[in-house]
Design an enzyme around this catalytic site. Structure first.
Site, mmCIF file in Angstrom:
data_model
loop_
_atom_site.group_PDB
_atom_site.id
_atom_site.type_symbol
_atom_site.label_atom_id
_atom_site.label_comp_id
_atom_site.label_asym_id
_atom_site.label_seq_id
_atom_site.Cartn_x
_atom_site.Cartn_y
_atom_site.Cartn_z
ATOM 1 N N SER A 90 0.822 -1.215 0.000
ATOM 2 C CA SER A 90 0.000 0.000 0.000
ATOM 3 C C SER A 90 0.852 1.259 0.000
ATOM 4 O O SER A 90 1.986 1.271 0.464
ATOM 5 C CB SER A 90 -1.018 -0.009 1.134
ATOM 6 O OG SER A 90 -0.478 0.572 2.274
ATOM 7 N N GLU A 91 0.260 2.322 -0.572
ATOM 8 C CA GLU A 91 0.996 3.553 -0.845
ATOM 9 C C GLU A 91 1.376 4.314 0.428
ATOM 10 O O GLU A 91 2.235 5.172 0.407
ATOM 11 C CB GLU A 91 0.147 4.461 -1.747
ATOM 12 C CG GLU A 91 -1.104 4.983 -1.053
ATOM 13 C CD GLU A 91 -2.151 5.489 -2.031
ATOM 14 O OE1 GLU A 91 -2.292 4.874 -3.082
ATOM 15 O OE2 GLU A 91 -2.820 6.480 -1.720
ATOM 16 N N ASN A 92 0.702 3.984 1.541
ATOM 17 C CA ASN A 92 1.030 4.695 2.771
ATOM 18 C C ASN A 92 2.195 4.066 3.515
ATOM 19 O O ASN A 92 2.541 4.519 4.595
ATOM 20 C CB ASN A 92 -0.199 4.807 3.675
ATOM 21 C CG ASN A 92 -0.635 3.466 4.187
ATOM 22 O OD1 ASN A 92 -0.941 2.561 3.405
ATOM 23 N ND2 ASN A 92 -0.626 3.294 5.499
ATOM 24 N N GLY A 93 2.791 3.018 2.942
ATOM 25 C CA GLY A 93 4.052 2.542 3.498
ATOM 26 C C GLY A 93 4.066 1.187 4.132
ATOM 27 O O GLY A 93 4.770 0.983 5.130
ATOM 28 N N ALA A 140 7.366 3.997 -1.512
ATOM 29 C CA ALA A 140 6.058 3.439 -1.888
ATOM 30 C C ALA A 140 5.736 3.754 -3.338
ATOM 31 O O ALA A 140 5.342 2.887 -4.120
ATOM 32 C CB ALA A 140 4.965 4.006 -0.981
#
Lengths: 225, 220
Positions: free
Chosen positions: A53-56, A95
């Site tokens: 996921s893009e939030n890490g 990310a």
């Protein structure tokens, strides 16, 4: 005409279950928010798919509840989740490098419109619905395989169109379209209908899609049980 | 050794019209006490650069609700209906940008680069009004560096030298923002004497002052 043969719940289940068949062990997969998130529920236990996921977080596990909730570990929808064995945390630059740089094997995301060239509109309806694109544009342009998993129509309004009229998320990046009624491959020759839900007729599909499409010689029934 | 100050003192230098970067992904890894102090100070006409505008009653969202933001550069506003309302009513100027592009524009500023070439948004409205360039047959959009007067960031542990370490998914944009502002204020969950150099994520030289969350009695 709006067909209401399926409940909302069953519709989403058919789509998520079908999308889950697209992965193989070892794949790194990023799921969009909403319906695509449910795809994770249908991955076989013995299949090792790594969710990013893009939030890490690489290695997203189940949602956490009660005492196990930690507000410092969330998914891109802001929900507290567990970090599975082998997981790792990273910053937004890393990310998005994963996403834009071609390191994600497949992404599943929803759409407002998809067209016969494989262009996708998913992030805004001017003056009405403008949530923003977040990491979706980077993901669609960089992911090796882009799977759109969405309800076939928006309350009867056609979503699989000749050419997107809404602002694009990406130009010609979609590889596969999965709805509760059918599955389309996006090929250089255009859309190819590869699977159909046995509850619907070919006329139902033709009437609910404004894009031109080819019917595959190997057309199959979708698994809807 | 870095200066340890209260949240109230830390945000005092932020004046009307300043450009402020704020770390955090929704409400995770966000310097909430620094934001509360900025809300209390009621500084107006700010340009805010952030990943998202969170929720109306939380952190970055409060600055929107309190009408302190004149221009917003962000990637997602869908979780805060008030941002959408202010945008539609022309009260706030919103520039929506792909997340990867925003990160790299900030990183470029901090790294001393003249911009980046991004494939993201080619063939979409993101391309409008921007220069494009072909490299080895592939089209890219030229995106300029972006910096700020202040960066308000979060750190889980911060040592007295300003070194920052993180827990969980709290890193998000905090790391790049630390490099791209004239003054960088970090809100720490905990200030420690020393962090193992192997564990440091943001080197202390990027940090100007530290606010400790729990011990900051002025704003708690």
């Amino acid at each position: 005409m709006e067909l209401t043969l399926l409940s909302k719940e069953k519709t989403r289940e058919i789509i998520a279950r079908r999308a889950a068949k697209e992965f193989k062990s070892g794949d790194v997969v990023t799921l969009g928010i909403g319906l695509p998130t449910a795809v994770a529920n249908y991955i076989p236990e013995d299949q090792h798919v790594i969710f990013q996921s893009e939030n890490g977080l690489l290695g997203i596990g189940k949602n956490t509840t009660g005492d196990n909730m930690d507000k410092r570990i969330i998914n891109a929808g802001g929900i507290c989740v567990e970090a599975k064995k082998g997981a790792c945390f990273y910053d937004a630059a890393t990310a998005l490098s994963m996403m834009r740089g071609g390191h994600i094997d497949a992404t599943v995301l929803g759409a407002l419109q998809v067209d016969e060239e494989g262009s996708i509109a998913s992030w805004m309806i001017p003056n009405k619905f403008v949530p923003g694109m977040g990491g979706a544009m980077d993901l669609v342009i960089g992911s090796k395989r882009v799977i759109v998993a969405m309800e076939h129509t928006n309350k009867g309004e056609v979503k699989i169109v000749k050419k997107c009229t809404l602002p694009l998320t990406a130009y010609r990046e979609v590889d596969l379209i999965i709805t509760e009624r059918c599955v389309f491959d996006v090929t250089p020759d255009g859309l190819v209908l590869t699977e159909i839900n046995p509850m619907f007729s070919m006329d139902d599909i033709k009437e609910s899609v404004s894009a031109d499409f080819i019917i595959s010689d190997n057309l199959k029934y979708m698994d809807i049980d | 050794m870095k200066k340890i100050v209260s949240a109230k003192e830390a945000v005092k230098k932020i004046k009307d019209g300043a450009t402020v970067m704020i770390g955090g992904f929704l409400s995770c890894g966000v310097p909430d006490k620094l934001i509360d102090a900025l809300v209390e100070q009621n500084t107006k006409n700010l340009t805010m650069i952030c990943n998202d505008t969170s929720y109306p009653d939380a952190d970055k969202g409060k600055l929107i609700v309190n009408k302190q933001i004149k221009k917003l550069i962000t990637t997602h506003i869908g979780t805060n209906p008030e941002t959408g309302r202010q945008m539609n009513d022309g009260e706030i100027d919103v520039e929506l940008t792909p997340m990867g592009t925003l990160v790299e524009r900030i990183r470029a500023k901090g790294a001393g680069l003249g911009g980046v070439l991004a494939p993201t948004g080619v063939g979409t409205i993101v391309e409008n009004g921007k220069k494009t360039m072909e490299v080895d047959g592939k089209k890219y959009i030229f995106e300029k560096p972006i910096g700020a007067d202040f960066a308000l960031i979060y750190g889980t542990k911060v040592d007295r030298f300003g070194n920052v370490s993180f827990y969980g998914t709290t890193r998000n944009m905090n790391t790049v923002m630390a490099t791209a502002a004239d003054t960088v204020i970090v809100q720490a969950d905990e200030i420690v004497d020393e962090i193992d150099p192997n564990e440091v994520v943001i080197p202390g030289i990027f940090i100007d002052c530290i606010v400790e969350r729990e011990k900051d009695l002025e704003t708690v």
